[in-house]
Design a protein around this motif. Structure first.
Motif, PDB file in Angstrom:
ATOM      1  N   PRO A  61     -23.610  -3.555  -9.993  1.00 20.86           N
ATOM      2  CA  PRO A  61     -22.938  -2.984 -11.169  1.00 20.86           C
ATOM      3  C   PRO A  61     -22.107  -1.741 -10.853  1.00 20.86           C
ATOM      4  O   PRO A  61     -21.230  -1.379 -11.623  1.00 20.86           O
ATOM      5  N   GLY A  62     -22.343  -1.080  -9.736  1.00 23.10           N
ATOM      6  CA  GLY A  62     -21.587   0.118  -9.387  1.00 23.10           C
ATOM      7  C   GLY A  62     -20.284  -0.176  -8.666  1.00 23.10           C
ATOM      8  O   GLY A  62     -19.542   0.737  -8.341  1.00 23.10           O
ATOM      9  N   THR A  63     -19.987  -1.443  -8.418  1.00 23.63           N
ATOM     10  CA  THR A  63     -18.780  -1.832  -7.700  1.00 23.63           C
ATOM     11  C   THR A  63     -17.816  -2.526  -8.655  1.00 23.63           C
ATOM     12  O   THR A  63     -18.190  -3.464  -9.342  1.00 23.63           O
ATOM     13  N   VAL A  64     -16.581  -2.065  -8.683  1.00 24.84           N
ATOM     14  CA  VAL A  64     -15.550  -2.679  -9.512  1.00 24.84           C
ATOM     15  C   VAL A  64     -14.898  -3.794  -8.706  1.00 24.84           C
ATOM     16  O   VAL A  64     -14.544  -3.600  -7.542  1.00 24.84           O
ATOM     17  N   VAL A  65     -14.749  -4.964  -9.325  1.00 22.69           N
ATOM     18  CA  VAL A  65     -14.143  -6.114  -8.650  1.00 22.69           C
ATOM     19  C   VAL A  65     -12.798  -6.406  -9.315  1.00 22.69           C
ATOM     20  O   VAL A  65     -12.737  -6.612 -10.531  1.00 22.69           O
ATOM     21  N   TYR A  66     -11.731  -6.387  -8.524  1.00 20.03           N
ATOM     22  CA  TYR A  66     -10.395  -6.741  -9.016  1.00 20.03           C
ATOM     23  C   TYR A  66      -9.994  -8.071  -8.401  1.00 20.03           C
ATOM     24  O   TYR A  66     -10.219  -8.312  -7.216  1.00 20.03           O
ATOM     25  N   LEU A  67      -9.377  -8.938  -9.206  1.00 20.23           N
ATOM     26  CA  LEU A  67      -8.828 -10.200  -8.722  1.00 20.23           C
ATOM     27  C   LEU A  67      -7.319 -10.107  -8.835  1.00 20.23           C
ATOM     28  O   LEU A  67      -6.786  -9.791  -9.906  1.00 20.23           O
ATOM     29  N   LYS A  68      -6.626 -10.377  -7.745  1.00 17.85           N
ATOM     30  CA  LYS A  68      -5.173 -10.239  -7.734  1.00 17.85           C
ATOM     31  C   LYS A  68      -4.556 -11.527  -7.187  1.00 17.85           C
ATOM     32  O   LYS A  68      -4.443 -11.708  -5.975  1.00 17.85           O
ATOM     33  N   PRO A  69      -4.162 -12.445  -8.098  1.00 17.60           N
ATOM     34  CA  PRO A  69      -3.483 -13.648  -7.607  1.00 17.60           C
ATOM     35  C   PRO A  69      -2.052 -13.313  -7.196  1.00 17.60           C
ATOM     36  O   PRO A  69      -1.369 -12.535  -7.860  1.00 17.60           O
ATOM     37  N   ARG A  70      -1.592 -13.882  -6.080  1.00 15.86           N
ATOM     38  CA  ARG A  70      -0.226 -13.666  -5.617  1.00 15.86           C
ATOM     39  C   ARG A  70       0.268 -14.954  -4.969  1.00 15.86           C
ATOM     40  O   ARG A  70      -0.512 -15.666  -4.326  1.00 15.86           O
ATOM     41  N   ARG A  71       1.513 -15.215  -5.108  1.00 17.62           N
ATOM     42  CA  ARG A  71       2.079 -16.489  -4.647  1.00 17.62           C
ATOM     43  C   ARG A  71       2.391 -16.476  -3.158  1.00 17.62           C
ATOM     44  O   ARG A  71       2.929 -15.498  -2.642  1.00 17.62           O
ATOM     45  N   HIS A  72       2.071 -17.592  -2.539  1.00 20.30           N
ATOM     46  CA  HIS A  72       2.456 -17.876  -1.160  1.00 20.30           C
ATOM     47  C   HIS A  72       2.022 -16.771  -0.184  1.00 20.30           C
ATOM     48  O   HIS A  72       2.746 -16.432   0.740  1.00 20.30           O
ATOM     49  N   ARG A  73       0.868 -16.221  -0.411  1.00 16.22           N
ATOM     50  CA  ARG A  73       0.338 -15.189   0.477  1.00 16.22           C
ATOM     51  C   ARG A  73      -1.060 -15.601   0.911  1.00 16.22           C
ATOM     52  O   ARG A  73      -1.782 -16.288   0.190  1.00 16.22           O
ATOM     53  N   SER A  74      -1.483 -15.137   2.056  1.00 17.86           N
ATOM     54  CA  SER A  74      -2.807 -15.441   2.580  1.00 17.86           C
ATOM     55  C   SER A  74      -3.867 -14.637   1.827  1.00 17.86           C
ATOM     56  O   SER A  74      -3.592 -13.530   1.354  1.00 17.86           O
ATOM     57  N   ALA A  75      -5.066 -15.165   1.729  1.00 16.62           N
ATOM     58  CA  ALA A  75      -6.156 -14.489   1.020  1.00 16.62           C
ATOM     59  C   ALA A  75      -6.675 -13.315   1.847  1.00 16.62           C
ATOM     60  O   ALA A  75      -6.704 -13.359   3.080  1.00 16.62           O
ATOM     61  N   CYS A  76      -7.080 -12.257   1.150  1.00 13.86           N
ATOM     62  CA  CYS A  76      -7.655 -11.103   1.835  1.00 13.86           C
ATOM     63  C   CYS A  76      -8.547 -10.326   0.880  1.00 13.86           C
ATOM     64  O   CYS A  76      -8.524 -10.543  -0.338  1.00 13.86           O
ATOM     65  N   MET A  77      -9.357  -9.449   1.439  1.00 15.70           N
ATOM     66  CA  MET A  77     -10.217  -8.533   0.682  1.00 15.70           C
ATOM     67  C   MET A  77      -9.850  -7.120   1.088  1.00 15.70           C
ATOM     68  O   MET A  77      -9.654  -6.845   2.271  1.00 15.70           O
ATOM     69  N   VAL A  78      -9.800  -6.220   0.117  1.00 17.99           N
ATOM     70  CA  VAL A  78      -9.581  -4.807   0.390  1.00 17.99           C
ATOM     71  C   VAL A  78     -10.755  -4.054  -0.228  1.00 17.99           C
ATOM     72  O   VAL A  78     -10.955  -4.101  -1.441  1.00 17.99           O
ATOM     73  N   ALA A  79     -11.543  -3.393   0.611  1.00 22.93           N
ATOM     74  CA  ALA A  79     -12.709  -2.630   0.152  1.00 22.93           C
ATOM     75  C   ALA A  79     -12.368  -1.151   0.177  1.00 22.93           C
ATOM     76  O   ALA A  79     -11.825  -0.657   1.165  1.00 22.93           O
ATOM     77  N   GLU A  80     -12.685  -0.454  -0.902  1.00 21.96           N
ATOM     78  CA  GLU A  80     -12.447   0.991  -0.982  1.00 21.96           C
ATOM     79  C   GLU A  80     -13.791   1.671  -1.192  1.00 21.96           C
ATOM     80  O   GLU A  80     -14.552   1.292  -2.079  1.00 21.96           O
ATOM     81  N   TYR A  81     -14.060   2.694  -0.385  1.00 22.58           N
ATOM     82  CA  TYR A  81     -15.357   3.361  -0.399  1.00 22.58           C
ATOM     83  C   TYR A  81     -15.262   4.744  -1.033  1.00 22.58           C
ATOM     84  O   TYR A  81     -14.168   5.294  -1.205  1.00 22.58           O
ATOM     85  N   LEU A  82     -16.402   5.332  -1.347  1.00 25.48           N
ATOM     86  CA  LEU A  82     -16.450   6.636  -1.998  1.00 25.48           C
ATOM     87  C   LEU A  82     -15.897   7.755  -1.120  1.00 25.48           C
ATOM     88  O   LEU A  82     -15.439   8.765  -1.637  1.00 25.48           O
ATOM     89  N   ASN A  83     -15.953   7.584   0.190  1.00 28.82           N
ATOM     90  CA  ASN A  83     -15.438   8.632   1.069  1.00 28.82           C
ATOM     91  C   ASN A  83     -13.927   8.525   1.283  1.00 28.82           C
ATOM     92  O   ASN A  83     -13.360   9.254   2.079  1.00 28.82           O
ATOM     93  N   GLY A  84     -13.259   7.606   0.574  1.00 26.94           N
ATOM     94  CA  GLY A  84     -11.816   7.484   0.657  1.00 26.94           C
ATOM     95  C   GLY A  84     -11.318   6.469   1.665  1.00 26.94           C
ATOM     96  O   GLY A  84     -10.119   6.211   1.738  1.00 26.94           O
ATOM     97  N   SER A  90      -8.815 -10.053   6.366  1.00 28.83           N
ATOM     98  CA  SER A  90      -8.103 -11.294   6.086  1.00 28.83           C
ATOM     99  C   SER A  90      -9.107 -12.416   5.878  1.00 28.83           C
ATOM    100  O   SER A  90     -10.042 -12.588   6.667  1.00 28.83           O
ATOM    101  N   CYS A  91      -8.930 -13.199   4.828  1.00 33.21           N
ATOM    102  CA  CYS A  91      -9.853 -14.295   4.497  1.00 33.21           C
ATOM    103  C   CYS A  91      -9.156 -15.653   4.605  1.00 33.21           C
ATOM    104  O   CYS A  91      -9.516 -16.591   3.902  1.00 33.21           O
ATOM    105  N   HIS A  92      -8.167 -15.756   5.451  1.00 38.02           N
ATOM    106  CA  HIS A  92      -7.416 -17.007   5.600  1.00 38.02           C
ATOM    107  C   HIS A  92      -8.331 -18.090   6.158  1.00 38.02           C
ATOM    108  O   HIS A  92      -8.991 -17.912   7.190  1.00 38.02           O
ATOM    109  N   GLU A  93      -8.377 -19.212   5.457  1.00 37.56           N
ATOM    110  CA  GLU A  93      -9.175 -20.384   5.852  1.00 37.56           C
ATOM    111  C   GLU A  93     -10.679 -20.105   5.868  1.00 37.56           C
ATOM    112  O   GLU A  93     -11.423 -20.767   6.584  1.00 37.56           O
TER     113      GLU A  93
END
Length: 184
Positions: A61-84, A90-93
């Motif tokens: 519950p302390g983590t905010v999850v954003y979903l960002k659909p984008r066209r013709h781009r490879s899948a990825c995750m971006v994690a942001e931490y409290l220390n900045g 990259s999550c391709h395949e």
């Protein structure tokens, strides 16, 4: 010994101070899942979103999850931490299970970049005994005990302190120095 540590940045430990003392504060502030709605390389991320995203959000519950659909781009995750710090993955395949495992890995991290740790001390004769921990000389029976345990909860019979021993010696010498009734 491998030479892979030569390419890692070096530094000192910068841990969150006293995290877990009182309560644990998860260090992952937000995670952004970027994916394509049509591309085959984003299928594992889409499957994870459909099947497991609600369970992940309820468990963290302390983590905010954003979903960002984008066209013709490879899948990825971006994690942001409290220390900045930010971490890009990259999550391709990736399959749904791999996305879930990497997400749990990012959740458990502190956000400190992977580095070769340096020490303030140096010795030419390192120990061959291993590193001491608080559990080094503990009895092995504690591994199979059920807690709370009655035996371990009993107060320890303490030896008298040095002050108490000196007071006792002083009292004994006072009694010996007093004249008895027959000597009076």
């Amino acid at each position: 010994m491998s030479n892979t540590h030569l390419f890692l940045p070096s530094g000192f430990i910068r841990a969150p101070l006293q995290n877990g003392l009182g309560r644990y504060v998860p260090q992952l502030q937000r995670i952004t899942l970027k994916f394509c709605k049509n591309h085959g390389g984003s299928r594992g991320v889409r499957d994870f979103i459909e099947a497991d995203l609600l369970k992940f959000a309820e468990a963290n519950p302390g983590t905010v999850v954003y979903l960002k659909p984008r066209r013709h781009r490879s899948a990825c995750m971006v994690a942001e931490y409290l220390n900045g710090e930010k971490e890009y993955l990259s999550c391709h395949e990736y399959s749904r299970e791999e996305v879930s495992k990497w997400l749990s890995y990012l959740t458990a991290r502190s956000g400190i970049p992977v580095m070769r740790f340096r020490k303030y001390q140096h010795t030419d004769y390192p120990t061959i005994q291993g590193v001491w921990t608080p559990f080094t000389h503990q009895a092995s029976e504690a591994n199979t005990m059920n807690f709370p345990n009655e035996e371990l909860s009993k107060p320890i019979d303490l030896q008298p302190s040095a002050t108490e021993q000196l007071l006792e010696i002083f009292k004994n010498t006072q009694i010996k120095d007093q004249p008895s009734d027959s000597e009076k």
